[in-house]
Design a protein around this motif. Sequence first.
Motif, PDB file in Angstrom:
ATOM      1  N   PRO A   1      15.537 -82.786  41.935  1.00  0.00           N
ATOM      2  CA  PRO A   1      15.693 -83.491  43.346  1.00  0.00           C
ATOM      3  C   PRO A   1      16.982 -83.808  43.940  1.00  0.00           C
ATOM      4  O   PRO A   1      17.035 -83.728  45.130  1.00  0.00           O
ATOM      5  N   LYS A   2      17.905 -84.060  43.184  1.00  0.00           N
ATOM      6  CA  LYS A   2      19.402 -84.086  43.753  1.00  0.00           C
ATOM      7  C   LYS A   2      19.611 -82.968  44.490  1.00  0.00           C
ATOM      8  O   LYS A   2      20.320 -83.024  45.429  1.00  0.00           O
ATOM      9  N   LEU A   3      19.551 -81.752  43.675  1.00  0.00           N
ATOM     10  CA  LEU A   3      19.770 -80.543  44.176  1.00  0.00           C
ATOM     11  C   LEU A   3      18.994 -80.216  45.625  1.00  0.00           C
ATOM     12  O   LEU A   3      19.691 -79.636  46.505  1.00  0.00           O
ATOM     13  N   TYR A   4      17.822 -80.517  45.549  1.00  0.00           N
ATOM     14  CA  TYR A   4      16.929 -80.161  46.604  1.00  0.00           C
ATOM     15  C   TYR A   4      17.464 -81.154  47.743  1.00  0.00           C
ATOM     16  O   TYR A   4      17.380 -80.486  48.994  1.00  0.00           O
TER      17      TYR A   4
ATOM     18  N   PRO B   1      18.153 -86.542  53.046  1.00  0.00           N
ATOM     19  CA  PRO B   1      18.112 -88.185  52.765  1.00  0.00           C
ATOM     20  C   PRO B   1      17.674 -88.788  54.050  1.00  0.00           C
ATOM     21  O   PRO B   1      16.730 -89.960  53.846  1.00  0.00           O
ATOM     22  N   THR B   2      17.915 -88.412  55.074  1.00  0.00           N
ATOM     23  CA  THR B   2      17.373 -88.960  56.368  1.00  0.00           C
ATOM     24  C   THR B   2      16.071 -88.837  56.628  1.00  0.00           C
ATOM     25  O   THR B   2      15.453 -89.816  56.874  1.00  0.00           O
TER      26      THR B   2
ATOM     27  N   GLY C   1      13.434 -87.981  43.756  1.00  0.00           N
ATOM     28  CA  GLY C   1      14.113 -87.524  45.100  1.00  0.00           C
ATOM     29  C   GLY C   1      14.306 -88.648  45.943  1.00  0.00           C
ATOM     30  O   GLY C   1      15.191 -89.052  46.691  1.00  0.00           O
ATOM     31  N   LEU C   2      13.065 -89.286  46.407  1.00  0.00           N
ATOM     32  CA  LEU C   2      12.805 -90.250  47.705  1.00  0.00           C
ATOM     33  C   LEU C   2      13.759 -91.626  46.876  1.00  0.00           C
ATOM     34  O   LEU C   2      14.738 -92.100  47.707  1.00  0.00           O
ATOM     35  N   ALA C   3      13.835 -91.863  45.655  1.00  0.00           N
ATOM     36  CA  ALA C   3      14.701 -92.799  45.240  1.00  0.00           C
ATOM     37  C   ALA C   3      16.246 -92.591  45.185  1.00  0.00           C
ATOM     38  O   ALA C   3      17.030 -93.538  45.670  1.00  0.00           O
ATOM     39  N   LEU C   4      16.473 -91.331  45.097  1.00  0.00           N
ATOM     40  CA  LEU C   4      17.935 -90.985  45.254  1.00  0.00           C
ATOM     41  C   LEU C   4      18.432 -91.223  46.747  1.00  0.00           C
ATOM     42  O   LEU C   4      19.568 -91.430  47.078  1.00  0.00           O
ATOM     43  N   ALA C   5      17.452 -90.824  47.617  1.00  0.00           N
ATOM     44  CA  ALA C   5      17.857 -90.765  49.086  1.00  0.00           C
ATOM     45  C   ALA C   5      18.102 -92.199  49.446  1.00  0.00           C
ATOM     46  O   ALA C   5      18.887 -92.563  50.404  1.00  0.00           O
TER      47      ALA C   5
ATOM     48  N   ALA D   1      15.433 -94.877  40.792  1.00  0.00           N
ATOM     49  CA  ALA D   1      14.545 -93.949  40.126  1.00  0.00           C
ATOM     50  C   ALA D   1      13.978 -94.785  38.761  1.00  0.00           C
ATOM     51  O   ALA D   1      13.050 -94.503  38.432  1.00  0.00           O
ATOM     52  N   ALA D   2      15.017 -95.196  38.081  1.00  0.00           N
ATOM     53  CA  ALA D   2      14.721 -95.928  36.901  1.00  0.00           C
ATOM     54  C   ALA D   2      13.609 -96.908  36.951  1.00  0.00           C
ATOM     55  O   ALA D   2      12.785 -97.306  36.170  1.00  0.00           O
TER      56      ALA D   2
END
Length: 290
Positions: free
Chosen positions: A191-194, A115-116, A220-224, A231-232
Motif C-alpha cells: 500500500p505504501k508503494l501504491y 494521500p490527499t 494504505g488509508l492509515a499510512l495516508a 495501521a497497527a
Amino acid sequence: LLLPAPAAALGTGLGLSAGAVAYAKKGLYPSAGDWADMAATLASAPGTSGGTFLKSFLLAGLTWVGAAGWGCALRRRLIGTSTPCVECFTVNAALGLGGLSLALLAAAAAGVYTPTALRWLWGAGVMGGGAFCWMSWYQSKDAVPARAAVRGGPAVWAAGALVALAAAGNFLAALAPEIFYDSLVYHLSLPKLYLLRGGMTATPENIYSGLPQGVQMLYGLALALSGEDLAAFLHAFFGLMTTAALYAGVKRMAGPRAGAMAAVLFYLCPLVVYASWACGVDLASAFYVT
C-alpha cells in the motif's frame, strides 16, 4: 492509561516480576542500576509516546465508528433493522470496513489512490458514518424494549479487568517500530508503494502481491492519515472487537460468565497478544470468522 491507578500498578508489578523470573531462569540478574533505568524509561513513556498513542487511538476509533455507521445504513437497507448493541456494532463495523476496503481497492485500480484523496474519503466517511450511527441510536432508543440486566458477578468484572489490562499493553506495544516480516514485505510496503505511485501497479517481483489485499487497503488509508502506528492500531482493534463480539454472542447464548470466559480465552491467547503488536491480517481474519 484509562485504568485505575491500583490496576495499572498491579499490572506493571506483575510484568516486571515476570521479566525478573524469566531473566533468573537464564542465570541473568539485573542490577539496581538496570531497575533504575527501567523505572526511568517507564516514567518517561507517557511524555514521549502519549501524544502518538492518543492520536492513533482516536483516529482508529473514529475509523471504526464511521465504518459501523455505514454498515448500519447498509444493514437497515438489507434487513430493515439494526438495534444499538455490541453484536450489532461489530456486524455493522464488519460490513462498513469491508465496503471501505473495496472502495479503496477501486480507488487504487482507478489511479486515484493518493494521500490527499484518501484523507478526503476518510473525513467524509467518518462524518457520514457518525451521522448514521447517531440516527440509528436516536431512532432505536425508544423503539427497542429495554433488556433485563444480567449480571455475572465478580468473575465477569475480573475478566473485564484482565482484558482491559491486556488491551492497554497490546496498544502500547503496537507503538513500537514494525519488525514483522510479512508487514515489511507486503502488508505495509505494497500500500505504501501504491500511495507513492498514485494507484495499483504491477509488482511481479513480489509474489505476495497476488494475494487478496483487503486489509492492506485499510493500511494504505492509515499510512495516508498518520503512519504505521495507526495501521497497527487498526489491527489491534480487530482483536479487541473480536473479543467484544465473542463476549456478546456467548453471553446471549450461555450467560455472562460463559461470555467472559470466551473473551479471556481468546484475548489472552499468546498468539492473539503477539498479533496485536503487528500490522498483520490474522486478527482481521479472526474478526470476520467470528
